[in-house]
Write a protein that holds these residues in place. Structure first.
Motif, PDB file in Angstrom:
ATOM      1  N   UNK A 163      13.065   3.835   1.604  1.00 39.99           N
ATOM      2  CA  UNK A 163      14.178   4.692   2.014  1.00 39.99           C
ATOM      3  C   UNK A 163      14.885   4.189   3.268  1.00 39.99           C
ATOM      4  N   UNK A 164      14.378   3.087   3.842  1.00 37.44           N
ATOM      5  CA  UNK A 164      15.040   2.477   4.987  1.00 37.44           C
ATOM      6  C   UNK A 164      16.164   1.575   4.484  1.00 37.44           C
ATOM      7  N   UNK A 165      17.360   1.763   5.019  1.00 40.40           N
ATOM      8  CA  UNK A 165      18.490   0.934   4.604  1.00 40.40           C
ATOM      9  C   UNK A 165      19.198   0.271   5.777  1.00 40.40           C
ATOM     10  N   UNK A 166      18.914   0.706   7.000  1.00 41.83           N
ATOM     11  CA  UNK A 166      19.536   0.142   8.191  1.00 41.83           C
ATOM     12  C   UNK A 166      18.523  -0.738   8.925  1.00 41.83           C
ATOM     13  N   UNK A 167      18.983  -1.910   9.327  1.00 43.90           N
ATOM     14  CA  UNK A 167      18.134  -2.797  10.120  1.00 43.90           C
ATOM     15  C   UNK A 167      16.953  -3.367   9.369  1.00 43.90           C
ATOM     16  N   UNK A 168      17.102  -3.570   8.064  1.00 42.98           N
ATOM     17  CA  UNK A 168      16.008  -4.144   7.285  1.00 42.98           C
ATOM     18  C   UNK A 168      16.409  -5.510   6.746  1.00 42.98           C
ATOM     19  N   UNK A 169      15.389  -6.286   6.398  1.00 37.73           N
ATOM     20  CA  UNK A 169      15.573  -7.644   5.882  1.00 37.73           C
ATOM     21  C   UNK A 169      14.727  -7.763   4.611  1.00 37.73           C
ATOM     22  N   UNK A 170      15.319  -7.525   3.441  1.00 39.25           N
ATOM     23  CA  UNK A 170      14.535  -7.572   2.195  1.00 39.25           C
ATOM     24  C   UNK A 170      13.771  -8.877   2.055  1.00 39.25           C
ATOM     25  N   UNK A 171      12.564  -8.783   1.535  1.00 39.60           N
ATOM     26  CA  UNK A 171      11.751  -9.986   1.342  1.00 39.60           C
ATOM     27  C   UNK A 171      12.393 -10.895   0.301  1.00 39.60           C
ATOM     28  N   UNK A 172      12.465 -12.208   0.569  1.00 43.88           N
ATOM     29  CA  UNK A 172      13.006 -13.139  -0.425  1.00 43.88           C
ATOM     30  C   UNK A 172      12.055 -13.286  -1.608  1.00 43.88           C
ATOM     31  N   UNK A 173      12.614 -13.777  -2.704  1.00 46.15           N
ATOM     32  CA  UNK A 173      11.818 -13.914  -3.927  1.00 46.15           C
ATOM     33  C   UNK A 173      10.603 -14.813  -3.711  1.00 46.15           C
ATOM     34  N   UNK A 174      10.752 -15.865  -2.896  1.00 46.34           N
ATOM     35  CA  UNK A 174       9.632 -16.785  -2.667  1.00 46.34           C
ATOM     36  C   UNK A 174       8.460 -16.079  -2.011  1.00 46.34           C
ATOM     37  N   UNK A 175       8.739 -15.078  -1.170  1.00 44.64           N
ATOM     38  CA  UNK A 175       7.653 -14.349  -0.524  1.00 44.64           C
ATOM     39  C   UNK A 175       7.092 -13.272  -1.448  1.00 44.64           C
ATOM     40  N   UNK A 176       7.971 -12.589  -2.177  1.00 49.89           N
ATOM     41  CA  UNK A 176       7.496 -11.582  -3.127  1.00 49.89           C
ATOM     42  C   UNK A 176       6.548 -12.204  -4.146  1.00 49.89           C
ATOM     43  N   UNK A 177       6.828 -13.445  -4.534  1.00 45.54           N
ATOM     44  CA  UNK A 177       6.024 -14.119  -5.556  1.00 45.54           C
ATOM     45  C   UNK A 177       4.612 -14.418  -5.072  1.00 45.54           C
ATOM     46  N   UNK A 178       4.397 -14.340  -3.765  1.00 50.16           N
ATOM     47  CA  UNK A 178       3.067 -14.603  -3.216  1.00 50.16           C
ATOM     48  C   UNK A 178       2.196 -13.359  -3.161  1.00 50.16           C
ATOM     49  N   UNK A 179       2.751 -12.210  -3.465  1.00 50.45           N
ATOM     50  CA  UNK A 179       1.956 -10.994  -3.527  1.00 50.45           C
ATOM     51  C   UNK A 179       1.397 -10.827  -4.937  1.00 50.45           C
ATOM     52  N   UNK A 180       0.091 -10.685  -5.027  1.00 55.52           N
ATOM     53  CA  UNK A 180      -0.533 -10.431  -6.325  1.00 55.52           C
ATOM     54  C   UNK A 180      -0.001  -9.135  -6.918  1.00 55.52           C
ATOM     55  N   UNK A 181       0.009  -8.078  -6.114  1.00 52.12           N
ATOM     56  CA  UNK A 181       0.419  -6.751  -6.576  1.00 52.12           C
ATOM     57  C   UNK A 181       1.538  -6.195  -5.707  1.00 52.12           C
ATOM     58  N   UNK A 182       2.367  -5.382  -6.322  1.00 49.83           N
ATOM     59  CA  UNK A 182       3.189  -4.440  -5.582  1.00 49.83           C
ATOM     60  C   UNK A 182       2.796  -3.047  -6.069  1.00 49.83           C
ATOM     61  N   UNK A 183       2.362  -2.201  -5.132  1.00 52.01           N
ATOM     62  CA  UNK A 183       1.923  -0.842  -5.460  1.00 52.01           C
ATOM     63  C   UNK A 183       2.955   0.132  -4.936  1.00 52.01           C
ATOM     64  N   UNK A 184       3.458   0.966  -5.808  1.00 52.96           N
ATOM     65  CA  UNK A 184       4.372   2.026  -5.397  1.00 52.96           C
ATOM     66  C   UNK A 184       3.550   3.269  -5.107  1.00 52.96           C
ATOM     67  N   UNK A 185       3.431   3.598  -3.828  1.00 56.07           N
ATOM     68  CA  UNK A 185       2.592   4.716  -3.403  1.00 56.07           C
ATOM     69  C   UNK A 185       3.438   5.981  -3.345  1.00 56.07           C
ATOM     70  N   UNK A 186       3.018   6.994  -4.072  1.00 52.27           N
ATOM     71  CA  UNK A 186       3.734   8.275  -4.090  1.00 52.27           C
ATOM     72  C   UNK A 186       2.917   9.317  -3.335  1.00 52.27           C
ATOM     73  N   UNK A 187       3.584  10.437  -3.022  1.00 50.09           N
ATOM     74  CA  UNK A 187       2.839  11.551  -2.451  1.00 50.09           C
ATOM     75  C   UNK A 187       1.831  12.053  -3.477  1.00 50.09           C
ATOM     76  N   UNK A 188       0.665  12.472  -3.000  1.00 53.07           N
ATOM     77  CA  UNK A 188      -0.371  12.920  -3.921  1.00 53.07           C
ATOM     78  C   UNK A 188      -0.069  14.334  -4.431  1.00 53.07           C
ATOM     79  N   UNK A 189      -0.862  14.789  -5.400  1.00 53.44           N
ATOM     80  CA  UNK A 189      -0.668  16.105  -6.018  1.00 53.44           C
ATOM     81  C   UNK A 189      -0.935  17.216  -5.004  1.00 53.44           C
ATOM     82  N   UNK A 190      -0.434  18.427  -5.328  1.00 52.30           N
ATOM     83  CA  UNK A 190      -0.537  19.571  -4.410  1.00 52.30           C
ATOM     84  C   UNK A 190      -1.992  19.891  -4.075  1.00 52.30           C
ATOM     85  N   UNK A 191      -2.879  19.889  -5.084  1.00 49.15           N
ATOM     86  CA  UNK A 191      -4.290  20.188  -4.822  1.00 49.15           C
ATOM     87  C   UNK A 191      -4.914  19.148  -3.894  1.00 49.15           C
TER      88      UNK A 191
END
Length: 321
Positions: A163-191
């Motif tokens: 959700x950050x759009x100001x003052x950020x520097x998106x990772x280049x493809x060469x660096x993204x390719x070095x990550x085994x996983x990308x995990x999208x972490x969401x808020x957990x359930x209410x309980x």
């Protein structure tokens, strides 16, 4: 080398019965401070076994930093955190030489640890982001022409806020390719959020990190990785991995598909998933289970989303009988 050898002797011995039981024990330990993120815990454990790095993306307050600290405790590993900002310098990551008593002395940077949390990695300029590249790929850093070996194991957990759009520097493809996983972490359930409120806190800070039992340590992680390396990969499974990766490059709307490195990462993750499930042979189901976390952050698409491309690729690649 001697320092690393001493570290191996001092870190805890394995505290699990088998890799099949390790997955549940790891989730149990981490849940002492982080509730409702079992899938992320499993994926971080897979990454540790597969010698891969992880990019976690999620909103503020979704326990990205706390999860990383808890995993380092449970792994029995040393931990460092570096908060990336626009003025973070490469030297803070890799280290630098200083002169003491007329002699150059190397001062280690943040990467000299087992688990490095690169917090808000997209808030620092490309020059500083690039300082991680050699460390992530080669497990070494080169400063003033001299190469320094990083500790083993070495795992980067990087975080970013979508959700950050100001003052950020998106990772280049060469660096993204070095990550085994990308995990999208969401808020957990209410309980789970209610259960989170019941955890012991010191003010607003969870008070149970010290209660997490180290399950692996250097000795245990070495042993687990040897089991992973011995995992059987049938020819049909290997061909499925390659065919799936190549298919992502051919579909309409794909500007950049999965790389050859992605195929290697996907196979390693599938082997780790099989071992944690108590099996010594990787299957196509293991590949399909790991594919979303390995492949989608490597795809550049025009029109369809990365998830849509991956689903189309998996649907169009026949499963061997």
């Amino acid at each position: 080398m001697e320092q690393h050898a001493r570290a191996r002797m001092n870190l805890p011995q394995p505290a699990y019965d088998s890799l099949a039981s390790l997955r549940e024990e790891m989730k149990s330990e981490v849940s002492k401070v982080v509730i409702g993120q079992e899938e992320a815990v499993e994926l971080l454990l897979v990454a540790a076994l597969a010698r891969g790095h992880v990019l976690i993306e999620g909103p503020p307050g979704s326990a990205k930093t706390l999860l990383s600290r808890a995993m380092a405790h449970a792994l029995g590993a040393t931990f460092r955190r570096i908060q990336f900002t626009p003025d973070t310098s490469p030297d803070e990551i890799t280290g630098t030489y200083v002169v003491k008593a007329g002699e150059p002395v190397f001062m280690q940077g943040a990467v000299f640890t087992n688990v490095l949390l690169a917090d808000e990695v997209n808030r620092t300029p490309p020059r500083t982001q690039a300082a991680l590249l050699e460390a992530m790929q080669e497990r070494t850093v080169t400063v003033d022409g001299r190469t320094h070996q990083l500790p083993d194991p070495f795992l980067v957990i990087a975080t970013q806020n979508p959700f950050e759009h100001e003052g950020i520097f998106p990772l280049p493809e060469s660096q993204l390719d070095r990550f085994l996983f990308k995990i999208n972490l969401e808020y957990c359930a209410a309980d789970d959020e209610v259960e989170m409120l019941r955890l012991p806190h010191t003010g607003v800070t969870p008070d149970m990190l010290g209660e997490i039992r180290p399950l692996l340590g250097i000795v245990g992680l070495d042993k687990a990785r040897q089991e992973l390396d011995a995992t059987v990969v049938p020819e049909s499974v290997a061909r499925y991995v390659v065919t799936l990766a190549r298919r992502t490059r051919e579909l309409d709307g794909v500007l950049l598909g999965a790389s050859s490195r992605a195929s290697i990462h996907l196979m390693s993750a599938a082997k780790a998933n099989a071992r944690l499930d108590g099996r010594d042979t990787a299957t196509i189901d293991d590949v399909r289970a790991m594919a979303p976390f390995v492949v989608r952050h490597r795809l550049i698409c025009e029109g369809p989303t990365a998830d849509e491309v991956l689903q189309q690729a998996m649907a169009s690649v026949p499963t061997p009988v």
